[in-house]
Scaffold this motif. Sequence first.
Motif, PDB file in Angstrom:
ATOM      1  N   ALA A 100       0.545  -1.190   0.135  1.00  0.00           N
ATOM      2  CA  ALA A 100       0.186   0.084   0.247  1.00  0.00           C
ATOM      3  C   ALA A 100       1.217   1.505  -0.604  1.00  0.00           C
ATOM      4  O   ALA A 100       0.584   2.705  -0.884  1.00  0.00           O
ATOM      5  N   GLU A 101       1.150   1.626   0.146  1.00  0.00           N
ATOM      6  CA  GLU A 101       2.855   2.560   0.882  1.00  0.00           C
ATOM      7  C   GLU A 101       3.584   2.472  -0.551  1.00  0.00           C
ATOM      8  O   GLU A 101       3.652   3.949  -0.830  1.00  0.00           O
ATOM      9  N   THR A 103       2.408   1.528  -3.368  1.00  0.00           N
ATOM     10  CA  THR A 103       1.122   2.044  -4.588  1.00  0.00           C
ATOM     11  C   THR A 103       0.917   3.895  -3.949  1.00  0.00           C
ATOM     12  O   THR A 103       0.878   4.942  -5.092  1.00  0.00           O
ATOM     13  N   GLU A 104       0.942   4.117  -3.274  1.00  0.00           N
ATOM     14  CA  GLU A 104       1.254   5.718  -2.595  1.00  0.00           C
ATOM     15  C   GLU A 104       2.169   6.687  -3.599  1.00  0.00           C
ATOM     16  O   GLU A 104       1.243   7.293  -4.139  1.00  0.00           O
ATOM     17  N   ARG A 105       2.895   6.229  -3.564  1.00  0.00           N
ATOM     18  CA  ARG A 105       4.110   6.625  -3.706  1.00  0.00           C
ATOM     19  C   ARG A 105       3.918   7.381  -5.433  1.00  0.00           C
ATOM     20  O   ARG A 105       4.794   7.347  -5.685  1.00  0.00           O
ATOM     21  N   GLU A 107       1.351   6.225  -7.338  1.00  0.00           N
ATOM     22  CA  GLU A 107      -0.139   7.181  -8.094  1.00  0.00           C
ATOM     23  C   GLU A 107       0.316   8.595  -7.391  1.00  0.00           C
ATOM     24  O   GLU A 107       0.082   9.430  -7.976  1.00  0.00           O
ATOM     25  N   THR A 108       1.677   8.649  -6.603  1.00  0.00           N
ATOM     26  CA  THR A 108       1.766  10.425  -6.405  1.00  0.00           C
ATOM     27  C   THR A 108       2.537  10.553  -7.529  1.00  0.00           C
ATOM     28  O   THR A 108       2.397  11.995  -7.558  1.00  0.00           O
TER      29      THR A 108
END
Length: 252
Positions: A100-101, A103-105, A107-108
Amino acid sequence: MYREWGAAGIPGGVLWSSVSGGGETRVLPDGCLDLLWSSRAGLLVAGPDRTAHLSRSAPGDRWIGLRLPPGTGPAVFGVPAEELRDRRVPLADLWGRAAAEVTERVETAIAVPGREARTDADDEAGGATAVLTRVARDRLRAAGGPDPLGARVAARLAAGATVAATAAEVGLGERALHRRSRALFGYGPKTLARILRMRRALDLARAGAPLAEVAVRSGYADQAHLTREVRELAGVPPTRLLAPAGNRPSAG
């Protein structure tokens, strides 16, 4: 449109990005594992395929990926390659919350204008493919690097060495080499050798060599043997792959 370039700090690694025009893409087997981000599916791991994988996408679908060289993927993903063979697996299934971390990086980075993957320079500026590269490098470092046997075996087989000669050179019996190869590549050395020989033959053909000459230079008995092998692994004959409509880049 498809682009690819080298992954800094990962010998043999390839970064790539693609925006789909829609339809179906034939992804040929290559002995590699990929860490992928898809605008539809998020982060995925593409395992080593034994035969061509048909990837379907809609116009405008976006992909970025890090293709790890044969034998490197298990150290990054933390599982033997054979567990991922012929599969596309959500990264969360392997890494749990850590995915999840990541993915967030990713997509940011994608959401920031001008930060889409383009070149190595953009990666240094913080592009999405740079995130994939840094994550893979960190995982490799934590694992103590890839098993060096993978690169040695893949190099010898890619050069046309027999399985017996390769086993002798790396100091293993053929049965032991088979077991290690399944963990490193997802399949035994004979299958990897067939796949790498096909890739070598297609590269020669794309460079302009006639198929009869390609067969001889790649170690096939004749052009008919080449055609049979390519059809078994790719699902279509080499003439289809070499035609403009059949020579689409890999994705997913």
